[in-house]
Design an enzyme around this catalytic site. Sequence first.
Site, PDB file in Angstrom:
ATOM      1  N   CYS A  77       0.997  -1.380  -0.074  1.00 19.05           N
ATOM      2  CA  CYS A  77       0.080  -0.057  -0.016  1.00 19.05           C
ATOM      3  C   CYS A  77       0.813   1.276  -0.059  1.00 19.05           C
ATOM      4  O   CYS A  77       0.441   2.239  -0.641  1.00 19.05           O
ATOM      5  CB  CYS A  77      -1.099  -0.008   1.195  1.00 19.05           C
ATOM      6  SG  CYS A  77      -0.174  -0.190   2.899  1.00 19.05           S
TER       7      CYS A  77
ATOM      8  N   HIS B 132      -1.802   0.479   7.487  1.00 17.34           N
ATOM      9  CA  HIS B 132      -2.105   0.842   6.200  1.00 17.34           C
ATOM     10  C   HIS B 132      -2.023   2.433   5.905  1.00 17.34           C
ATOM     11  O   HIS B 132      -1.748   3.076   6.722  1.00 17.34           O
ATOM     12  CB  HIS B 132      -3.641   0.533   6.436  1.00 17.34           C
ATOM     13  CG  HIS B 132      -4.490   0.697   4.805  1.00 17.34           C
ATOM     14  ND1 HIS B 132      -3.532  -0.132   3.743  1.00 17.34           N
ATOM     15  CD2 HIS B 132      -5.584   1.159   4.281  1.00 17.34           C
ATOM     16  CE1 HIS B 132      -4.543   0.230   2.808  1.00 17.34           C
ATOM     17  NE2 HIS B 132      -5.406   0.668   2.817  1.00 17.34           N
TER      18      HIS B 132
ATOM     19  N   ASP C 204      -8.095   4.584  -1.787  1.00 19.30           N
ATOM     20  CA  ASP C 204      -7.224   3.648  -1.163  1.00 19.30           C
ATOM     21  C   ASP C 204      -6.645   2.355  -1.983  1.00 19.30           C
ATOM     22  O   ASP C 204      -7.608   1.941  -3.058  1.00 19.30           O
ATOM     23  CB  ASP C 204      -8.537   2.771  -0.343  1.00 19.30           C
ATOM     24  CG  ASP C 204      -8.053   1.938   0.805  1.00 19.30           C
ATOM     25  OD1 ASP C 204      -6.784   1.249   0.549  1.00 19.30           O
ATOM     26  OD2 ASP C 204      -8.731   1.651   1.561  1.00 19.30           O
TER      27      ASP C 204
END
Length: 579
Positions: free
Chosen positions: A361, A492, A513
């Site tokens: 991520c 995250h 995201d």
Amino acid sequence: MLSCNICGETVTSEPDMKAHLLIVHMENEVTCPFCKLSGVNYDEMCFHIETAHFEQNELEKNFERINTVQYGTSNSRKDSTLQCRMEVNSSIHSACASNHPKISAQGPPNNGILKHKDFYSENLTESRKFLKSKEKQPDRTKIKGSIYEAMYSPPECPFCGKIEGCSQDMETHVKTEHADLLDTPLEDCNQPLYDCPMCGLICTNYHILQEHVDLHLEESSFGQGMDRVQCSRDLELAQQLQQEEDRKRRSEESRQEMEEFQNLQRQYGLNNSGGYKQQQLRNMEIEVNRGKMHPSEFHRRKADMMESLAIGIDDGKTKTSGIMEALYRYYQNAATDVRRVWLSTVVDHFQSSYGDKGWGCGYRNFQMLLSSLLQNDAYDDCLKGMSVPCIPKIQSMIEDAWKEGFDPQGASQLNNRLQGTKAWIGACEVYTLLTSLRIKCRIIDFHKSTGPLGTHPRLFEWILSYYSSEREGSPKVLFTSKPPIYLQHQGHSQTVVGIEERKNRTLCLLVFDPGCPSREMQKLLKQDMEASSVKQLRKFVGNLKHKQYQIVAVEGVLSSEEKIARRQASQVFTAEKIP
């Protein structure tokens, strides 16, 4: 065993019998042991015992022998009598030692012997006087009357005064009721006695007592020594048990620490299980085995991946472009509940793929941020000729920044190596990479909540200030010149591409995201975009409740001198803290 013919006392040897006769029947006043008749001489007492107490006829001969031993009448027998008395004298001590429980094996002192000699010399003198008076002794028949009168008086117990009817009853009474008094040992020895203070033993000599007490002390010392040895052994055993317990505890703690460390390594991609390339191939093989991917598709994607890795540029298969323009149109024509909205510059969305699912991520958000900067003319000078890199290339670029001297602590935590691993990156690594590219940015740490229920309203206020600082009185929808913001929290990261101000004055972030699939993001490109499609981008104050958030905000371009200064400052990396 020998029995006294006078009183019936039983002794074990002839010397003891001589001592008994001398002490009991010669030195004391002659008294009948059964009826306490006294005041008569020895022959009269013998006659009394023979007639009144029904003794056997042989007693006369025994009394005659005793009479001869004690009162011998001829000169020829004086020497033998004296010798006999000396034998009795020598046996006294043996009788005392054998019958007296308080006297030890040590013999009596010499002064005791002298006393006994004097005693028996006096006794011998008295005996000689008695011999002279014996010639004038009346006939036994003349005194029978007086003896019989004394005989028929009822006997009285010398101990308790009880009167019995006959001598036999008195004898039985004395032997049954006063046996302990009859057995009381003689105490004719005048020598001092010494009691042991530890066990009560009676000793006749001080030196013997001292040796005896020394034995007690040695035994006590030995016992104490054994106690100390036992205590030492117990202490040693306790120490061994404690050491074993500590060893097991340390071993268990080490095992748990190792497991936790391995879990962290696995979680953050530092367990040497391969990097982007290995994971991409492995996951595509799984899809083929499940029947979800055709083998031809596998080989085509593999070829594209290898080409992308070779040139270091992302193949764009997970990229979605045009979303910001679609949002601008949506807010112009709909979203009646929104008072105002600020949007960042154009940003492309990058989704995680087979090769970085679960750990990429941070890299994908950097790609989003860089895609915006590459479309902003203000950053052409420092990003000239650059394209959005693939994940392995980003890892290589961060390693190059570490080699320049940026963030040595962060480099050490990641073992100075990212390529070929699944190591996570966060706000510090993004800041380091941007600074090495001469892009001016800030890292801000919202290290604790600033609102109720663990919320972070100060974070929303800061982002609103960041986007709305350019122009006041702007229209409902505003495309700003500000790049998107990198937003990190535990586990995250996301990219903030705008912020809404609702009509109720609440704030709402718009975020991209990387975990959101491209097919969902592509729904935003439709002309008739629905509000439900925008909902997946919205994050209200109540949606961000992690303990800590960090953001990286781009503010311009650095000069070469500023880059050097920031590299020096990154030696001890610090972030701005709010609050």
